[in-house]
Scaffold this motif. Structure first.
Motif, PDB file in Angstrom:
ATOM      1  N   PRO A   1       0.804  -1.238   0.000  1.00 14.83           N
ATOM      2  CA  PRO A   1       0.000   0.000   0.000  1.00 14.83           C
ATOM      3  C   PRO A   1       0.831   1.278   0.000  1.00 14.83           C
ATOM      4  N   SER A   2       2.125   1.193   0.319  1.00 14.62           N
ATOM      5  CA  SER A   2       2.948   2.409   0.370  1.00 14.62           C
ATOM      6  C   SER A   2       3.720   2.636  -0.926  1.00 14.62           C
ATOM      7  N   GLU A   3       3.546   1.755  -1.928  1.00 14.12           N
ATOM      8  CA  GLU A   3       4.244   1.916  -3.207  1.00 14.12           C
ATOM      9  C   GLU A   3       3.345   2.623  -4.224  1.00 14.12           C
ATOM     10  N   PHE A   4       3.908   3.560  -4.941  1.00 14.53           N
ATOM     11  CA  PHE A   4       3.140   4.307  -5.940  1.00 14.53           C
ATOM     12  C   PHE A   4       2.692   3.404  -7.087  1.00 14.53           C
ATOM     13  N   SER A   5       3.579   2.502  -7.527  1.00 19.15           N
ATOM     14  CA  SER A   5       3.315   1.719  -8.738  1.00 19.15           C
ATOM     15  C   SER A   5       2.053   0.872  -8.639  1.00 19.15           C
ATOM     16  N   THR A   6       1.759   0.336  -7.451  1.00 15.03           N
ATOM     17  CA  THR A   6       0.573  -0.522  -7.305  1.00 15.03           C
ATOM     18  C   THR A   6      -0.707   0.301  -7.423  1.00 15.03           C
ATOM     19  N   TRP A   7      -0.728   1.473  -6.774  1.00  9.61           N
ATOM     20  CA  TRP A   7      -1.902   2.349  -6.873  1.00  9.61           C
ATOM     21  C   TRP A   7      -2.079   2.868  -8.299  1.00  9.61           C
ATOM     22  N   ALA A   8      -0.965   3.230  -8.938  1.00 11.94           N
ATOM     23  CA  ALA A   8      -1.034   3.739 -10.317  1.00 11.94           C
ATOM     24  C   ALA A   8      -1.584   2.673 -11.257  1.00 11.94           C
ATOM     25  N   ARG A   9      -1.164   1.421 -11.043  1.00 16.11           N
ATOM     26  CA  ARG A   9      -1.686   0.321 -11.875  1.00 16.11           C
ATOM     27  C   ARG A   9      -3.186   0.157 -11.660  1.00 16.11           C
ATOM     28  N   LEU A  10      -3.635   0.239 -10.411  1.00 16.84           N
ATOM     29  CA  LEU A  10      -5.063   0.100 -10.121  1.00 16.84           C
ATOM     30  C   LEU A  10      -5.849   1.231 -10.792  1.00 16.84           C
ATOM     31  N   ALA A  11      -5.328   2.450 -10.717  1.00 12.96           N
ATOM     32  CA  ALA A  11      -5.995   3.587 -11.367  1.00 12.96           C
ATOM     33  C   ALA A  11      -6.052   3.376 -12.883  1.00 12.96           C
ATOM     34  N   GLU A  12      -4.974   2.853 -13.437  1.00 12.47           N
ATOM     35  CA  GLU A  12      -4.903   2.571 -14.883  1.00 12.47           C
ATOM     36  C   GLU A  12      -5.964   1.554 -15.288  1.00 12.47           C
ATOM     37  N   VAL A  13      -6.124   0.524 -14.453  1.00 16.03           N
ATOM     38  CA  VAL A  13      -7.132  -0.512 -14.737  1.00 16.03           C
ATOM     39  C   VAL A  13      -8.535   0.096 -14.709  1.00 16.03           C
ATOM     40  N   TYR A  14      -8.796   0.954 -13.727  1.00 15.99           N
ATOM     41  CA  TYR A  14     -10.104   1.619 -13.661  1.00 15.99           C
ATOM     42  C   TYR A  14     -10.348   2.502 -14.880  1.00 15.99           C
ATOM     43  N   VAL A  15      -9.298   3.157 -15.361  1.00 19.00           N
ATOM     44  CA  VAL A  15      -9.425   3.961 -16.583  1.00 19.00           C
ATOM     45  C   VAL A  15      -9.801   3.051 -17.752  1.00 19.00           C
ATOM     46  N   GLY A  16      -9.130   1.893 -17.841  1.00 21.11           N
ATOM     47  CA  GLY A  16      -9.440   0.932 -18.909  1.00 21.11           C
ATOM     48  C   GLY A  16     -10.868   0.423 -18.838  1.00 21.11           C
ATOM     49  N   LEU A  17     -11.378   0.318 -17.600  1.00 17.48           N
ATOM     50  CA  LEU A  17     -12.751  -0.161 -17.408  1.00 17.48           C
ATOM     51  C   LEU A  17     -13.779   0.976 -17.481  1.00 17.48           C
ATOM     52  N   GLU A  18     -13.298   2.185 -17.701  1.00 19.66           N
ATOM     53  CA  GLU A  18     -14.138   3.389 -17.799  1.00 19.66           C
ATOM     54  C   GLU A  18     -14.901   3.662 -16.510  1.00 19.66           C
ATOM     55  N   GLN A  19     -14.301   3.304 -15.388  1.00 25.82           N
ATOM     56  CA  GLN A  19     -14.890   3.624 -14.082  1.00 25.82           C
ATOM     57  C   GLN A  19     -14.165   4.877 -13.570  1.00 25.82           C
ATOM     58  N   TRP A  20     -14.596   6.018 -14.102  1.00 21.70           N
ATOM     59  CA  TRP A  20     -13.854   7.262 -13.915  1.00 21.70           C
ATOM     60  C   TRP A  20     -13.820   7.724 -12.462  1.00 21.70           C
ATOM     61  N   ASP A  21     -14.914   7.551 -11.740  1.00 24.41           N
ATOM     62  CA  ASP A  21     -14.939   7.993 -10.344  1.00 24.41           C
ATOM     63  C   ASP A  21     -13.944   7.200  -9.495  1.00 24.41           C
ATOM     64  N   LEU A  22     -13.913   5.881  -9.713  1.00 23.49           N
ATOM     65  CA  LEU A  22     -12.975   5.048  -8.953  1.00 23.49           C
ATOM     66  C   LEU A  22     -11.530   5.328  -9.375  1.00 23.49           C
ATOM     67  N   ALA A  23     -11.347   5.660 -10.656  1.00 21.81           N
ATOM     68  CA  ALA A  23      -9.998   6.005 -11.137  1.00 21.81           C
ATOM     69  C   ALA A  23      -9.496   7.249 -10.420  1.00 21.81           C
ATOM     70  N   LEU A  24     -10.367   8.265 -10.265  1.00 20.53           N
ATOM     71  CA  LEU A  24      -9.965   9.500  -9.577  1.00 20.53           C
ATOM     72  C   LEU A  24      -9.710   9.250  -8.092  1.00 20.53           C
ATOM     73  N   LEU A  25     -10.558   8.464  -7.465  1.00 22.68           N
ATOM     74  CA  LEU A  25     -10.375   8.163  -6.046  1.00 22.68           C
ATOM     75  C   LEU A  25      -9.077   7.397  -5.818  1.00 22.68           C
ATOM     76  N   THR A  26      -8.768   6.467  -6.715  1.00 22.96           N
ATOM     77  CA  THR A  26      -7.527   5.688  -6.596  1.00 22.96           C
ATOM     78  C   THR A  26      -6.317   6.578  -6.811  1.00 22.96           C
ATOM     79  N   LEU A  27      -6.421   7.458  -7.802  1.00 23.11           N
ATOM     80  CA  LEU A  27      -5.332   8.399  -8.068  1.00 23.11           C
ATOM     81  C   LEU A  27      -5.077   9.270  -6.837  1.00 23.11           C
ATOM     82  N   ASN A  28      -6.133   9.674  -6.177  1.00 26.84           N
ATOM     83  CA  ASN A  28      -6.037  10.495  -4.975  1.00 26.84           C
ATOM     84  C   ASN A  28      -5.325   9.770  -3.835  1.00 26.84           C
ATOM     85  N   SER A  29      -5.359   8.446  -3.876  1.00 30.23           N
ATOM     86  CA  SER A  29      -4.745   7.643  -2.807  1.00 30.23           C
ATOM     87  C   SER A  29      -3.275   7.326  -3.074  1.00 30.23           C
TER      88      SER A  29
END
Length: 680
Positions: A300-328
């Motif tokens: 949870p303290s590594e940037f790369s894992t959160w960035a990958r999760l945000a990227e996946v949400y972008v691919g799934l077009e779940q924009w709200d979750l992508a923004l929330l993940t990016l914020n984390s």
């Protein structure tokens, strides 16, 4: 192979000042160290009393022994450009990042050779075989990780660096990978990419360098053999092995390996990230999502894992979750590569070798003393152009969302998931005792605020600053077409409130499902707004000028900046248009690199080779005979088209033969490594 010319940075007042400056900087080195320093003492052949110090930097020289470094110094004793002076001595300095020592070889000409090392306190130590092995490996890693990508950015950063290919044949490859195997588990001492918070066994400069070498040269079998041996000692190496197998199109083996390895280490975040990336590449977003979520749980303290999760949400077009993940995402201060800190030289000599002379590259270039290109202030203050590390990757994700759903929808989504400043103030007025600990309820993931400059802290552009780039006064229409984002409620503002905490948060009804936005993400929105504003002004003005059949004029530097701007915002055609306009004025490696992407997209082999020939010549002009990215592109062309066809197209180009020979050297390198297609 013709060696690049030798740049000379002169010290005429006092000798060895540059060497002393390097010694003083050893304590502050945090990465792989700066390029090697080569310092020569010259004296006139007719006058043996007056001596001059000259130096340059170099990467890619074999640093496995004192003899190999002395051999390089000896190649500099006869200069075809300076026949009135002779070299009487030289010092070669090469940094060992494992032991934090500067390995030095002093050569007296003719005569003696002395090898020793200098520690961080400036004290001399004995240079052992073990230290030379470490130094050799560091020199190869620097040559790959500090190389120019073809755009010229790395070349322009440090004046007077000769860049050589450290691995020119299979014998040198064996030497490199053998050293990498012996020192592999010390790799975490070498720091890591700026996106990694804590270097570990599989994420550090050593593993990055090995992977970049394999990717560039296509020597997959060598990489697989290396990582299979290392995997027997530590199962965590499986993630590196899987990545190389995927590169080599051995996907079935890679999937099986990842599955088996995760039975042993189920919470290995590097393996889970590799799985998520693979699923994503196959269009399996839901499967990638599960892997990415697990990777975040594992690290949870590594940037790369959160960035990958945000990227996946972008691919799934779940924009709200992508923004929330990016914020984390945990954001880290960018640690730049080590660069030499040298005193002001008395003069700099940057000779041109005849083999690299190409009229279209040299024509139109500003001469010494010429005024710099005019650049409109609004183009100079685009903060996104300076982003690096985690902030660059986060900004890229934000621009992807904006490109997919549009600016207005992005703002709407933002206001749906984050507490906006205005609504917070309105709601707060109705509460007698505002809750100090609101952040705990409204912000699911608490991250400390980063006040560093790298966080991209900028003041939001106000309407008064919205000046047209050409001063036509058309900015009003543009301003109304792009809504300026209102401020969200920053988490640290809420958490730093001095009011007494209110035990009941039920009064904040509309914040029940909202989060507090981190300040750095709020700033990214403002920077994106500024990018979009300037881009829209540019496109509006272009359309107006075309409508009136007038020429739209910009300087070469302005076109280059606009090309980068359009590329950042994922407007590919517009970026190509700007780069072509820049090249119409004068040659620019950055613009040519952008044009190369167009030819890649169109599978235009002739166009790609035309761009590569010019980029290779420009690199050679500035003392670089080696760029991993350009070598990779030549290798891929040979793989797709065959070496005979590639060589024939290069040879048929109407350019001077010495310039074509520089590209032929890259082709020859592919043949030496028996790259796919090189025997066809």
């Amino acid at each position: 192979m013709v060696a690049p010319a030798v740049p000379e940075i002169h010290e005429e007042e006092e000798l060895f000042v540059a060497v002393d400056a390097r010694t003083e900087s050893l304590q502050s080195l945090r990465e792989l160290g700066p390029p090697d320093l080569v310092y020569l003492v010259k004296q006139p052949k007719a006058n043996s009393t007056r001596q001059t110090g000259v130096y340059h930097h170099v990467t890619g020289i074999d640093a496995s022994s004192s003899a190999s470094l002395a051999a390089y110094v000896n190649t500099l004793t006869f200069s075809p450009l300076d026949k009135t002076h002779k070299v009487v001595s030289g010092i070669y300095c090469c940094y060992n990042a494992f032991s934090h020592l500067d390995m030095r070889v002093e050569v007296k000409i003719p005569g003696s050779l002395e090898a020793y090392c200098i520690d961080e306190h400036g004290d001399k130590r004995v240079a052992t075989e073990a230290l030379w092995l470490e130094t050799f490996l560091c020199a190869v890693l620097r040559a790959y990780l500090y190389a120019d990508d073809g755009s010229g950015d790395a070349i322009k950063k440090i004046v007077g660096v000769r860049r050589f290919n450290p691995v020119t044949n299979t014998e040198m490859e064996h030497k490199f990978l053998d050293a990498a195997e012996k020192l592999f588990f010390l790799g975490r001492q070498l720091s890591s990419d700026p996106e990694t918070q804590v270097p570990n066994t599989v994420s550090n400069h050593l593993t990055s360098g090995i992977l970049k070498y394999i990717y560039t040269t296509g020597r997959y079998t060598s990489g697989i053999n290396l990582f299979e041996k290392l995997r027997t000692r530590d199962v965590e190496v499986s993630s590196l092995l899987a990545r190389v197998q995927i590169m080599a199109d051995e996907e079935v083996q890679a999937v099986r390996l990842m599955y088996d390895a995760l039975q042993d280490v189920p919470m290995d975040y590097a393996l889970l990230d590799c799985q998520a990336n693979f699923c994503q590449s196959k269009g399996e977003g839901e499967m990638a999502l599960e892997c990415a979520k697990r990777a975040v749980t594992a690290a949870p303290s590594e940037f790369s894992t959160w960035a990958r999760l945000a990227e996946v949400y972008v691919g799934l077009e779940q924009w709200d979750l992508a923004l929330l993940t990016l914020n984390s995402c945990p954001m880290f201060t960018y640690q730049d590569k080590d660069t030499p800190r040298m005193p002001q030289p008395s003069r700099i000599m940057l000779p041109i070798l005849s083999e690299s002379i190409l009229d279209e590259i040299d024509e139109g270039q500003p001469k010494q003393g010429d005024p710099h290109d005019y650049v409109h202030p609004s183009l100079r203050k685009l903060h996104a152009a300076g982003y690096q590390g985690t902030f660059l990757k986060a900004y890229n994700l934000l621009t992807k969302i904006a490109a997919a759903i549009g600016w207005d929808q992005l703002l709407k989504t933002r206001s749906e998931v984050f507490v906006m400043e205005e609504e917070y103030r309105v709601e707060r007025q109705h509460v007698p005792k505002p809750a100090q600990s609101l952040g705990a309820e409204t912000n699911g993931v608490s991250i400390e605020d980063d006040d560093d400059d790298d966080s991209g802290s900028v003041s939001g552009p106000g309407p008064a600053e919205s000046a047209s780039t050409n001063g036509n006064g058309d900015e009003t229409n543009v301003e109304s077409s792009i809504e300026r984002p209102e401020q969200s409620m920053a988490s640290e503002v809420v958490k730093s409130g001095n009011d007494d905490p209110d035990p009941s948060h039920s009064t904040y009804t509309q914040f029940r499902n909202k989060r507090l936005c981190e300040r750095w993400l709020d700033n990214l929105f403002m920077v994106l707004y500024e990018d979009l504003r300037i881009y829209t002004i540019w496109r509006t003005e272009m359309a107006q000028f075309r409508q009136q059949a007038m020429e739209y004029k910009k300087s070469a530097t302005e076109w280059e900046i606009l090309g980068e701007l359009a590329e950042r915002l994922h407007h590919f055609d517009e970026s190509i248009e700007a780069y072509q306009s820049c090249l119409g004025i004068r040659f620019s490696p950055k613009a040519m690199r952008g044009l190369l992407k167009l030819y890649e997209k169109r599978n235009d082999t002739r166009g790609m080779l035309g761009a590569l020939i010019r980029l290779i010549a420009w690199q050679y002009r500035w003392y670089s005979e080696f760029s991993p990215e350009l070598l990779y592109l030549v290798r891929k062309l040979i793989e797709d088209e065959g070496a005979v066809k590639v060589r024939s197209i290069v040879q048929a180009t109407n350019l001077p033969q010495p310039v074509l020979d520089l590209t032929h050297q890259y082709c020859q390198l592919c043949a030496t490594f028996r790259s796919s297609g090189s025997d066809a």
